[in-house]
Design an enzyme around this catalytic site. Structure first.
Site, PDB file in Angstrom:
ATOM      1  N   LYS A  64     -27.705  13.872  -6.218  1.00  0.00           N
ATOM      2  CA  LYS A  64     -28.064  15.225  -5.753  1.00  0.00           C
ATOM      3  C   LYS A  64     -26.868  16.123  -6.055  1.00  0.00           C
ATOM      4  CE  LYS A  64     -30.802  18.157  -3.543  1.00  0.00           C
ATOM      5  NZ  LYS A  64     -32.104  18.599  -4.078  1.00  0.00           N
ATOM      6  N   ASP A 108     -34.695  14.426  -5.588  1.00  0.00           N
ATOM      7  CA  ASP A 108     -36.020  14.965  -5.246  1.00  0.00           C
ATOM      8  C   ASP A 108     -36.964  14.834  -6.445  1.00  0.00           C
ATOM      9  OD1 ASP A 108     -34.387  16.829  -6.516  1.00  0.00           O
ATOM     10  OD2 ASP A 108     -35.033  18.537  -5.294  1.00  0.00           O
ATOM     11  N   TYR A 133     -23.936   5.586   4.968  1.00  0.00           N
ATOM     12  CA  TYR A 133     -24.149   4.459   5.880  1.00  0.00           C
ATOM     13  C   TYR A 133     -22.843   4.020   6.533  1.00  0.00           C
ATOM     14  CZ  TYR A 133     -28.993   3.097   4.782  1.00  0.00           C
ATOM     15  OH  TYR A 133     -30.349   3.036   4.669  1.00  0.00           O
ATOM     16  N   ASP A 188     -32.287   3.377  -0.561  1.00  0.00           N
ATOM     17  CA  ASP A 188     -33.104   2.905   0.557  1.00  0.00           C
ATOM     18  C   ASP A 188     -34.455   3.620   0.544  1.00  0.00           C
ATOM     19  OD1 ASP A 188     -33.685   1.582   3.042  1.00  0.00           O
ATOM     20  OD2 ASP A 188     -33.262   3.474   4.062  1.00  0.00           O
ATOM     21  N   ASP A 230     -38.535   2.141  -0.744  1.00  0.00           N
ATOM     22  CA  ASP A 230     -39.745   2.113   0.089  1.00  0.00           C
ATOM     23  C   ASP A 230     -40.866   2.836  -0.644  1.00  0.00           C
ATOM     24  OD1 ASP A 230     -38.332   0.823   2.161  1.00  0.00           O
ATOM     25  OD2 ASP A 230     -39.372   1.983   3.705  1.00  0.00           O
TER      26      ASP A 230
HETATM   27  C1  IPM Z   1     -33.119  -2.030   4.138  1.00  0.00           C
HETATM   28  C2  IPM Z   1     -33.216  -1.626   5.567  1.00  0.00           C
HETATM   29  C3  IPM Z   1     -31.815  -1.473   6.145  1.00  0.00           C
HETATM   30  C4  IPM Z   1     -31.135  -0.361   5.355  1.00  0.00           C
HETATM   31  C5  IPM Z   1     -31.758  -1.189   7.651  1.00  0.00           C
HETATM   32  C6  IPM Z   1     -32.485  -2.230   8.453  1.00  0.00           C
HETATM   33  C7  IPM Z   1     -30.338  -1.031   8.129  1.00  0.00           C
HETATM   34  O1  IPM Z   1     -33.969  -0.466   5.709  1.00  0.00           O
HETATM   35  O2  IPM Z   1     -32.510  -3.072   3.840  1.00  0.00           O
HETATM   36  O3  IPM Z   1     -33.649  -1.322   3.285  1.00  0.00           O
HETATM   37  O4  IPM Z   1     -31.326   0.824   5.644  1.00  0.00           O
HETATM   38  O5  IPM Z   1     -30.370  -0.702   4.447  1.00  0.00           O
HETATM   39 MN    MN Z   2     -34.918   0.197   3.881  1.00  0.00          MN
END
Ligand code: IPM
Ligand code: MN
Length: 353
Positions: free
Chosen positions: A186, A219, A141, A243, A247
């Site tokens: 990884k 993975d 990042y 990240d 999700d």
């Molecule tokens: C999160 C979001 C952010 C990230 C984006 C909006 C930059 O997806 O906080 O998970 O990738 O960290």
């Molecule tokens: Mn995110």
């Protein structure tokens, strides 16, 4: 207690859920006789529109003055031209770096009442209670980026001390929970991951011999999160893996809209935001799930203000509201009537009285 809290509503559904978080904090202040002052500032696309930059100086100054930052979400189609030099997300990344909040705590708890909202079978969800500790201010990042006509690059860098400090945070948290840490990397491909693994093994052996350490390739971890989610206690991983995995993990809880996060550094000041994005598809309709934001407000009370009883009360209120049948649209598949953001917040506030 007197505290100044910077509120950064941001874009899309950000302002809708931030308002819910603020209402809950205000109710807590009333009930426990605290004085919270909310300093509302701009970030992301909204700040680009108003100031020409996603992180105005006024926003930074407010955050540096305050005890904690409550953040909605950033981004949206209006600002996502792939060739744009200025993007909403830069504001969030700069803020994380500036405040030094390198440890992003993302708890995933499954409420039995929400098992039906998850795409996974209920039998896999029983007892899921895990915490992902995502490194937040390093890795791909933040490495140098290049772009020319024929190619592009993103550099991924981790230093020994960046890995040491995040592993220590995760190991301490594991010590307060079930005593298990899973490090995800990884290392079969990436040099940064081999460093990550070496440092993790050393820190854990030398400083936390009582914590059980497991190591998974990312993975495989993605798969294990679905095949045996209840086995995990604390997961520690680098920025981008964290990240992506969170999700994925949000589907265990039934909806992205349920998950909170706390971004912490070496001071008590943290940034607290739901893990979901700005959800442009539903923005402005007043139907976003405020639970992730309200749970983030609870984390703010706990981690930045050290108000444990207040934080517990908010967490219980969310559980009670869900148990009483309150649902936003993201938690229901078809049919039955659902609550607006405001109504869901009211349902939670009822359990604060
Ligand atoms: C999160 C979001 C952010 C990230 C984006 C909006 C930059 O997806 O906080 O998970 O990738 O960290
Ligand atoms: Mn995110």
């Amino acid at each position: 207690m007197d505290a100044v809290i910077t509120v950064l509503p941001g874009d899309g559904i950000g302002p809708e859920v931030a308002a819910a978080g603020q209402r809950v904090l205000q109710e807590i202040a009333l009930r426990f006789k605290h004085r919270f002052e909310f300093d509302v500032q701009q970030i992301g696309g909204a700040a680009i529109d108003a100031f020409g930059t996603p992180l105005p100086d006024s926003t930074v100054a407010s955050c540096q003055r305050s005890s904690a930052v409550l953040l909605g979400a950033v981004g949206g189609p209006k600002w996502s031209d792939p060739n744009a030099a200025i993007r909403p997300e830069q504001g969030l990344l700069q803020l994380r770096a500036l405040l030094g909040v390198y440890a992003n705590l993302r708890p995933v708890k499954v409420m039995p009442e929400l098992a039906a909202a998850s795409p996974l079978k209920a039998e896999f969800l029983a007892g899921v209670d895990l915490l992902v500790v995502r490194e937040l201010t390093g890795g791909i990042y933040f490495g140098a980026k290049t772009r020319n006509k024929d190619s592009a690059s993103d550099l991924c860098v981790y230093s020994v001390s960046e890995v040491e400090r995040i592993v220590r945070v995760a190991a301490r948290l594991a010590g307060d929970r079930r005593g298990k840490l899973c490090s995800v990397d990884k290392a079969n491909v990436l040099e940064t991951s081999r460093l990550w693994r070496d440092v993790t093994n050393r820190v854990m052996r030398q400083e936390f011999p009582e914590i059980e350490l497991e190591t998974l390739l990312v993975d495989a971890a993605a798969m294990h999160l679905l095949s045996r989610p209840a086995d995990f206690d604390v997961i520690v991983t680098e920025n981008m893996f964290g990240d992506i995995l969170t999700d994925e993990a949000s589907m265990l809880a039934g909806s992205m809209g349920m998950l909170p996060s706390a971004s912490l550094g070496d001071s008590s000041r943290g940034v607290f935001e739901p893990i979901h994005g700005s959800a442009p598809d539903i923005a402005g309709r007043g139907i976003a799930n405020p639970c992730g934001m309200i749970a983030s407000a609870a984390m703010l009370l706990r981690h930045s203000l050290r108000l444990e009883a207040e934080a517990d009360l908010v967490d219980h209120a969310i559980v009670s509201a869900i148990a009483s049948g309150a649902r936003t649209a993201d938690l229901v598949r078809g049919g039955r009537p659902t609550l607006s953001t405001r109504e869901m917040t009211d349902a939670i506030l009822k359990f604060l009285h």
